[in-house]
Design an enzyme around this catalytic site. Structure first.
Site, PDB file in Angstrom:
ATOM      1  N   LYS A  58     -15.854  70.475   5.931  1.00 12.92           N
ATOM      2  CA  LYS A  58     -17.158  71.125   5.791  1.00 12.92           C
ATOM      3  C   LYS A  58     -17.046  72.515   5.174  1.00 12.92           C
ATOM      4  O   LYS A  58     -18.012  73.050   4.680  1.00 12.92           O
ATOM      5  CB  LYS A  58     -17.933  71.142   7.101  1.00 12.92           C
ATOM      6  CG  LYS A  58     -17.198  71.664   8.290  1.00 12.92           C
ATOM      7  CD  LYS A  58     -18.056  71.466   9.527  1.00 12.92           C
ATOM      8  CE  LYS A  58     -17.247  71.636  10.798  1.00 12.92           C
ATOM      9  NZ  LYS A  58     -16.887  70.410  11.436  1.00 12.92           N
ATOM     10  N   LYS A 118      -8.159  82.990  12.628  1.00 13.28           N
ATOM     11  CA  LYS A 118      -9.544  83.493  12.688  1.00 13.28           C
ATOM     12  C   LYS A 118      -9.584  84.999  12.433  1.00 13.28           C
ATOM     13  O   LYS A 118     -10.520  85.500  11.809  1.00 13.28           O
ATOM     14  CB  LYS A 118     -10.180  83.141  14.034  1.00 13.28           C
ATOM     15  CG  LYS A 118     -10.225  81.634  14.280  1.00 13.28           C
ATOM     16  CD  LYS A 118     -11.628  81.124  14.501  1.00 13.28           C
ATOM     17  CE  LYS A 118     -11.720  79.610  14.430  1.00 13.28           C
ATOM     18  NZ  LYS A 118     -11.447  78.955  15.705  1.00 13.28           N
ATOM     19  N   LYS A 142      -7.981  68.306   2.165  1.00 14.79           N
ATOM     20  CA  LYS A 142      -8.754  67.287   2.870  1.00 14.79           C
ATOM     21  C   LYS A 142     -10.253  67.545   2.772  1.00 14.79           C
ATOM     22  O   LYS A 142     -10.692  68.665   2.533  1.00 14.79           O
ATOM     23  CB  LYS A 142      -8.298  67.195   4.326  1.00 14.79           C
ATOM     24  CG  LYS A 142      -8.545  68.451   5.131  1.00 14.79           C
ATOM     25  CD  LYS A 142      -8.235  68.229   6.604  1.00 14.79           C
ATOM     26  CE  LYS A 142      -8.927  69.292   7.411  1.00 14.79           C
ATOM     27  NZ  LYS A 142      -9.628  68.894   8.564  1.00 14.79           N
TER      28      LYS A 142
HETATM   29  P1  ADP Z   1     -13.659  70.333   9.363  1.00 13.47           P
HETATM   30  O1  ADP Z   1     -12.298  70.374   8.725  1.00 13.47           O
HETATM   31  O2  ADP Z   1     -14.664  69.701   8.486  1.00 13.47           O
HETATM   32  O3  ADP Z   1     -14.082  71.696   9.892  1.00 13.47           O
HETATM   33  P2  ADP Z   1     -12.994  69.803  12.089  1.00 13.47           P
HETATM   34  O4  ADP Z   1     -11.812  70.692  11.944  1.00 13.47           O
HETATM   35  O5  ADP Z   1     -14.151  70.279  12.904  1.00 13.47           O
HETATM   36  O6  ADP Z   1     -13.513  69.407  10.627  1.00 13.47           O
HETATM   37  O7  ADP Z   1     -12.488  68.398  12.611  1.00 13.47           O
HETATM   38  C1  ADP Z   1     -13.126  67.574  13.569  1.00 13.47           C
HETATM   39  C2  ADP Z   1     -12.324  66.275  13.668  1.00 13.47           C
HETATM   40  O8  ADP Z   1     -12.365  65.541  12.428  1.00 13.47           O
HETATM   41  C3  ADP Z   1     -10.828  66.472  13.958  1.00 13.47           C
HETATM   42  O9  ADP Z   1     -10.391  65.458  14.845  1.00 13.47           O
HETATM   43  C4  ADP Z   1     -10.164  66.303  12.606  1.00 13.47           C
HETATM   44  O10 ADP Z   1      -8.832  65.827  12.718  1.00 13.47           O
HETATM   45  C5  ADP Z   1     -11.063  65.280  11.928  1.00 13.47           C
HETATM   46  N1  ADP Z   1     -11.070  65.476  10.456  1.00 13.47           N
HETATM   47  C6  ADP Z   1     -11.642  66.513   9.790  1.00 13.47           C
HETATM   48  N2  ADP Z   1     -11.512  66.373   8.454  1.00 13.47           N
HETATM   49  C7  ADP Z   1     -10.815  65.219   8.263  1.00 13.47           C
HETATM   50  C8  ADP Z   1     -10.376  64.514   7.095  1.00 13.47           C
HETATM   51  N3  ADP Z   1     -10.634  64.959   5.876  1.00 13.47           N
HETATM   52  N4  ADP Z   1      -9.701  63.359   7.253  1.00 13.47           N
HETATM   53  C9  ADP Z   1      -9.456  62.895   8.498  1.00 13.47           C
HETATM   54  N5  ADP Z   1      -9.843  63.494   9.634  1.00 13.47           N
HETATM   55  C10 ADP Z   1     -10.522  64.637   9.534  1.00 13.47           C
END
Ligand code: ADP
Ligand code: TRP
Length: 341
Positions: A202, A113, A199
């Site tokens: 967002k 961060k 992956k």
């Molecule tokens: P982002 O990467 O969109 O910011 P977060 O880090 O807030 O998402 O993740 C929230 C939850 O969703 C976590 O448990 C994470 O492992 C899961 N997650 C996020 N993106 C993926 C993905 N592309 N495939 C599988 N699980 C995911």
């Protein structure tokens, strides 16, 4: 026998996408049947990186509505907002005295961060793992389902609990040590971005991420644009990541015969004889994706339209969560000797 308590927090920093659904939310749908589940919106945590509060209420309502629309049952799960449980802030204060500047500065998420946003290195960001420990310890949760990136925070929560118990427990465990709970590897699905770069997330290009809030046209458009290629060179080739990702998605939303057909078409394709028609595959996938997402989107909108429904759920959750938190805090204060009359 009472069910074991499991707890997790969700930062209200964006709309749910397919990765969140298949990688996290779907897991909770099983957990809610077998555990005493506490799921909360970590709004205080979001302030460490998102200080603008003008859309906070809306984001909190959306994240709750989407989770409920996905099948989280407010009758089975205690759903609440972190800021509705002020007891968490008090435990956070006590734990801060047991957390060292050096270890906080070494935390991987903190360093990330700082790198991403060097002009906003606030103390809340530094003590983020302490607040997370307070979230967990105050509810005396034994298991915490989180992704890999959160394992270090869990280890820190265990350390803070240990230090607290050691200093104030007199040989007794006052705050139980939580463990990260991950589903079996074969149950964990990872969804890639539709352009095959990393992956689905967002923070990625929005056109490569499918959100549960996307309308039908947008879903179709995004899948139409998903990365493909000229087809395999030789029969029975292993598909590249971005093609395998389409099969993964089909496995999740299409019927088995659809997956089998396109798998077979792929296996039978070679450079002189391309049997697989990606256009048809993506069209079928888009149709099935629309069927999967449309009811969730509609349900989310219905929930959001009813101001009092969500308010009621949050009030019930707050009451239950505060009762547990107050109980823990009472013991914590007693053990620390913060009881003067
Ligand atoms: P982002 O990467 O969109 O910011 P977060 O880090 O807030 O998402 O993740 C929230 C939850 O969703 C976590 O448990 C994470 O492992 C899961 N997650 C996020 N993106 C993926 C993905 N592309 N495939 C599988 N699980 C995911
Ligand atoms: N730090 C978590 C994340 O970024 C969110 C969170 C806050 C959390 N408090 C928690 C997760 C307590 C589990 C338990 O996703």
């Amino acid at each position: 026998m009472s069910k074991e308590r499991i707890l997790t927090g969700i930062r209200p920093t964006g709309m749910l996408h397919l990765g969140n659904y298949f990688g996290a939310t779907k897991n909770f749908l099983h957990l809610q049947e077998n555990f005493d589940c506490y799921i909360f919106v970590a709004d205080w945590h979001s302030l460490t990186t998102h200080p603008d509060t003008s859309t906070l209420k809306q984001s909190i309502r959306r994240v709750l509505a989407e989770n409920i629309a996905c099948g989280l049952d407010p009758e089975k799960v205690t759903l609440y907002a972190q800021s509705d449980v002020p007891e968490i802030a008090e435990l956070y204060l006590y734990l801060n005295m047991l957390a060292y500047k050096g270890e906080l500065e070494k935390t991987v998420t903190f360093k990330d961060k700082v790198r991403q946003n060097p002009q906003n290195v606030n103390a809340g960001l530094l003590t983020y793992p302490v607040l997370q420990a307070a979230d967990i310890l105050i509810m005396q949760a034994g298991k915490v389902p989180v992704g890999k990136d959160q394992e270090q925070h869990l280890e820190m929560a265990r350390n803070f609990a240990q230090r607290f118990n050691h200093r104030y427990g007199n040989g007794e465990t006052i705050l139980p040590e939580p463990v990260a709970y991950s589903a079996d590897d074969n149950e964990l699905v990872k969804i890639l971005s539709l352009d095959g770069n990393g992956k689905m997330s967002k923070s990625e290009n929005h056109l490569n991420t499918i959100y549960l809030a996307d309308d039908n046209e947008l879903i179709i458009k995004k899948l139409k644009k998903a990365k493909t290629d000229q087809g395999p060179e030789t029969e029975n080739s292993t598909p590249p990541d971005y093609i395998e990702n389409l099969f993964t998605l089909a496995k999740l939303v299409s019927t088995p015969d659809v997956v089998e057909k396109f798998r077979a078409d792929y296996a039978n394709s070679s450079s002189g004889n391309t049997v697989i028609r990606y256009g048809d595959f993506k069209k079928q996938l888009a149709e099935d994706m629309v069927k999967f997402i449309e009811p969730i989107r509609t349900r989310t909108e219905e929930i959001l339209a009813d101001e009092s429904y969500l308010a009621g759920i949050m009030k019930d959750g707050k009451e239950k969560a505060r009762a547990v938190a107050a109980e823990t805090l009472k013991i914590v204060r007693e053990k620390m000797g913060i009881k003067y009359y």
